[in-house]
Design an enzyme around this catalytic site. Structure first.
Site, short mmCIF file in Angstrom:
data_model
loop_
_atom_site.label_atom_id
_atom_site.label_comp_id
_atom_site.label_asym_id
_atom_site.label_seq_id
_atom_site.Cartn_x
_atom_site.Cartn_y
_atom_site.Cartn_z
N GLY A 130 0.84 -1.19 0.00
CA GLY A 130 0.00 0.00 0.00
C GLY A 130 0.87 1.23 0.00
N TYR A 131 0.22 2.36 -0.19
CA TYR A 131 0.94 3.62 -0.35
C TYR A 131 0.50 4.62 0.70
CZ TYR A 131 2.67 1.45 -4.44
OH TYR A 131 3.32 0.56 -5.24
#
Length: 165
Positions: A28-29
């Site tokens: 994820g970011y």
């Protein structure tokens, strides 16, 4: 300073996969707009925090640090933008090099991308027969973009147009 140099290709079909097993990835970011991107990744049982700069051709700055898996899980669940990327990564040897082939699931199901890391940008690479259209310069196929605009949100037939299927 770390520099990542890679080329990226769509992979139609499943011929590349015969007899291989892969590693489950979730990533994820924390941020991806604008550059740099800050990514949290769980690869099997190992967590990583990665910072990547803007791409210039096939190159970009990259710094990656191992973190405890439990912390990676917490960040993925509580801090990262949704959806997170779900994929299985296969390491596929071909012509003296090792390709990373990612088979995506979840909101990016149906997408398969192959990446080859290079020592320098104009390095000659023998392409495997299963490598399709090169998408190195197509930002839609960056994992950060796929997290923000997953394949499930693309117009119907978008990927088949690109892969020729």
């Amino acid at each position: 300073m770390g520099v990542e140099i890679e080329r990226k290709f769509l992979v139609p079909g499943t011929d590349w996969k015969a007899g291989l097993s892969g590693t489950e990835y979730r990533q994820g970011y924390l941020t991806s707009d604008p550059e740099p991107t800050v990514r949290v990744r769980l690869a099997g049982a190992q967590g990583y925090l990665t910072i990547k700069g803007a791409s210039v051709g096939a190159s970009r700055l990259e710094f990656e640090y191992p973190i405890p898996a439990g912390e990676a899980v917490q960040m993925l669940e509580r801090l990262c933008r949704k959806p997170v990327i779900e994929k299985v990564r296969y390491r596929v040897p071909y012509a003296g090099m090792v390709w990373d082939v990612d088979e995506f699931f979840g909101d990016n199901a149906g997408l398969v991308l192959a990446e080859i890391e290079l020592e320098y940008e104009d390095q000659v690479v023998e392409l495997p027969p299963w490598a399709g259209l090169e998408v190195t310069d197509d930002k839609r196929f960056y994992n950060a973009s796929l997290a923000e605009h997953p394949l499930a949100t693309w117009p119907p037939g978008s990927l088949s147009y690109l892969t020729g299927n």
